[in-house]
Design a protein around this motif. Structure first.
Motif, PDB file in Angstrom:
ATOM      1  N   ALA A  21     129.194  20.260  69.785  1.00  0.00           N
ATOM      2  CA  ALA A  21     130.375  19.932  69.155  1.00  0.00           C
ATOM      3  C   ALA A  21     130.404  20.310  67.901  1.00  0.00           C
ATOM      4  N   TYR A  22     129.631  20.095  67.032  1.00  0.00           N
ATOM      5  CA  TYR A  22     129.147  20.681  65.204  1.00  0.00           C
ATOM      6  C   TYR A  22     129.082  22.017  65.837  1.00  0.00           C
ATOM      7  N   PHE A  23     128.395  22.339  66.804  1.00  0.00           N
ATOM      8  CA  PHE A  23     128.189  23.666  66.379  1.00  0.00           C
ATOM      9  C   PHE A  23     129.703  24.997  66.009  1.00  0.00           C
ATOM     10  N   VAL A  24     130.360  24.280  67.866  1.00  0.00           N
ATOM     11  CA  VAL A  24     131.732  24.454  67.694  1.00  0.00           C
ATOM     12  C   VAL A  24     132.812  24.275  66.904  1.00  0.00           C
ATOM     13  N   LEU A  25     133.009  23.152  66.271  1.00  0.00           N
ATOM     14  CA  LEU A  25     133.635  23.062  64.864  1.00  0.00           C
ATOM     15  C   LEU A  25     132.724  24.236  63.826  1.00  0.00           C
ATOM     16  N   THR A  26     131.866  24.006  63.487  1.00  0.00           N
ATOM     17  CA  THR A  26     131.443  25.261  61.874  1.00  0.00           C
ATOM     18  C   THR A  26     131.619  26.786  62.966  1.00  0.00           C
ATOM     19  N   LEU A  27     131.461  27.301  64.413  1.00  0.00           N
ATOM     20  CA  LEU A  27     131.881  28.578  64.567  1.00  0.00           C
ATOM     21  C   LEU A  27     133.276  28.592  64.473  1.00  0.00           C
ATOM     22  N   ASP A  71     121.770  12.120  65.154  1.00  0.00           N
ATOM     23  CA  ASP A  71     122.533  12.456  64.661  1.00  0.00           C
ATOM     24  C   ASP A  71     122.826  13.488  63.892  1.00  0.00           C
ATOM     25  N   VAL A  72     122.509  12.908  62.452  1.00  0.00           N
ATOM     26  CA  VAL A  72     123.145  14.055  61.658  1.00  0.00           C
ATOM     27  C   VAL A  72     121.528  14.924  61.623  1.00  0.00           C
ATOM     28  N   LEU A  73     120.952  14.829  62.455  1.00  0.00           N
ATOM     29  CA  LEU A  73     119.996  15.646  62.099  1.00  0.00           C
ATOM     30  C   LEU A  73     120.647  17.072  63.574  1.00  0.00           C
ATOM     31  N   ALA A  74     121.113  16.487  64.279  1.00  0.00           N
ATOM     32  CA  ALA A  74     121.792  16.584  65.643  1.00  0.00           C
ATOM     33  C   ALA A  74     122.727  17.583  64.858  1.00  0.00           C
ATOM     34  N   ASN A  75     123.528  17.210  64.448  1.00  0.00           N
ATOM     35  CA  ASN A  75     125.061  17.888  63.295  1.00  0.00           C
ATOM     36  C   ASN A  75     124.686  18.955  63.406  1.00  0.00           C
ATOM     37  N   SER A  76     123.616  18.470  61.944  1.00  0.00           N
ATOM     38  CA  SER A  76     122.750  19.683  61.490  1.00  0.00           C
ATOM     39  C   SER A  76     122.903  21.147  62.103  1.00  0.00           C
ATOM     40  N   VAL A  77     121.836  20.532  62.942  1.00  0.00           N
ATOM     41  CA  VAL A  77     121.013  21.500  63.945  1.00  0.00           C
ATOM     42  C   VAL A  77     122.318  22.652  64.457  1.00  0.00           C
ATOM     43  N   GLY A  78     123.377  21.454  64.812  1.00  0.00           N
ATOM     44  CA  GLY A  78     124.733  22.632  65.349  1.00  0.00           C
ATOM     45  C   GLY A  78     125.283  23.715  64.476  1.00  0.00           C
ATOM     46  N   VAL A  79     125.170  22.709  62.977  1.00  0.00           N
ATOM     47  CA  VAL A  79     125.651  23.901  61.845  1.00  0.00           C
ATOM     48  C   VAL A  79     124.985  25.131  61.407  1.00  0.00           C
ATOM     49  N   LEU A  80     123.772  24.481  61.401  1.00  0.00           N
ATOM     50  CA  LEU A  80     123.171  25.951  61.416  1.00  0.00           C
ATOM     51  C   LEU A  80     122.978  26.201  62.139  1.00  0.00           C
ATOM     52  N   PHE A  81     123.170  26.553  63.469  1.00  0.00           N
ATOM     53  CA  PHE A  81     122.912  27.435  64.828  1.00  0.00           C
ATOM     54  C   PHE A  81     124.490  28.172  64.906  1.00  0.00           C
ATOM     55  N   ALA A  82     125.200  27.492  64.294  1.00  0.00           N
ATOM     56  CA  ALA A  82     126.580  28.531  64.075  1.00  0.00           C
ATOM     57  C   ALA A  82     126.615  29.508  63.487  1.00  0.00           C
ATOM     58  N   LEU A  83     126.160  29.298  62.015  1.00  0.00           N
ATOM     59  CA  LEU A  83     125.790  30.123  61.205  1.00  0.00           C
ATOM     60  C   LEU A  83     125.237  30.924  61.450  1.00  0.00           C
ATOM     61  N   VAL A  84     123.454  31.273  61.786  1.00  0.00           N
ATOM     62  CA  VAL A  84     123.200  32.077  62.753  1.00  0.00           C
ATOM     63  C   VAL A  84     123.619  32.818  63.462  1.00  0.00           C
ATOM     64  N   ILE A  85     124.153  32.249  64.968  1.00  0.00           N
ATOM     65  CA  ILE A  85     125.547  33.553  65.686  1.00  0.00           C
ATOM     66  C   ILE A  85     126.289  33.785  64.732  1.00  0.00           C
ATOM     67  N   PHE A  86     127.131  33.337  64.183  1.00  0.00           N
ATOM     68  CA  PHE A  86     128.018  34.159  63.112  1.00  0.00           C
ATOM     69  C   PHE A  86     127.718  35.026  61.682  1.00  0.00           C
ATOM     70  N   ASN A  87     126.374  35.409  61.827  1.00  0.00           N
ATOM     71  CA  ASN A  87     125.561  36.243  60.770  1.00  0.00           C
ATOM     72  C   ASN A  87     125.369  37.033  61.999  1.00  0.00           C
ATOM     73  N   ILE A  88     124.244  37.029  63.252  1.00  0.00           N
ATOM     74  CA  ILE A  88     124.466  38.132  63.891  1.00  0.00           C
ATOM     75  C   ILE A  88     125.080  38.420  64.313  1.00  0.00           C
ATOM     76  N   PHE A  89     126.791  37.944  64.698  1.00  0.00           N
ATOM     77  CA  PHE A  89     127.788  38.327  65.032  1.00  0.00           C
ATOM     78  C   PHE A  89     128.475  39.395  63.850  1.00  0.00           C
ATOM     79  N   LEU A  90     128.730  39.092  62.033  1.00  0.00           N
ATOM     80  CA  LEU A  90     128.660  40.063  61.623  1.00  0.00           C
ATOM     81  C   LEU A  90     128.294  40.449  61.238  1.00  0.00           C
ATOM     82  N   ARG A  91     127.080  40.746  61.505  1.00  0.00           N
ATOM     83  CA  ARG A  91     125.612  42.285  61.008  1.00  0.00           C
ATOM     84  C   ARG A  91     126.063  43.044  62.128  1.00  0.00           C
ATOM     85  N   LYS A  92     126.247  42.589  63.704  1.00  0.00           N
ATOM     86  CA  LYS A  92     126.793  43.779  65.176  1.00  0.00           C
ATOM     87  C   LYS A  92     127.411  44.741  64.166  1.00  0.00           C
TER      88      LYS A  92
END
Length: 96
Positions: A21-27, A71-92
């Motif tokens: 959920a937090y991955f989708v929200l952040t992305l 839950d806070v940790l899981a939320n944060s993991v989703g947020v940070l994973f979205a940032l990583v995916i976004f940065n990879i997409f942005l770099r490409k």
């Protein structure tokens, strides 16, 4: 709302749901502000703060829910994973 029990139990599967959920929200927010990459860290921080606030509120304003640090940790993991995916997409996108 209490969900019905279907007899199948997977321990801590809700943490995966939190991360997704937090991955989708952040992305979604990162892609919305794609043209303003300097805003991405603000978006990440605000999404993490939102997760913390929701956990605190469900502990303080409800009688049937409790706050969970995992839950806070899981939320944060989703947020940070979205940032990583976004940065990879942005770099490409900038390389091509």
């Amino acid at each position: 709302m209490k969900m019905p029990n279907n007899g199948i139990e997977i321990k801590h599967i809700d943490k995966g749901y939190h991360s997704i959920a937090y991955f989708v929200l952040t992305l979604s927010w990162l892609l919305s502000f794609y043209k303003k990459p300097n805003k991405k860290y603000l978006i990440v921080i605000l999404c993490i703060i939102l997760g913390i606030i929701i956990e605190v509120l469900q502990d303080t304003i409800t009688v049937y829910r409790t706050a969970d640090y995992f839950d806070v940790l899981a939320n944060s993991v989703g947020v940070l994973f979205a940032l990583v995916i976004f940065n990879i997409f942005l770099r490409k996108k900038t390389i091509n």
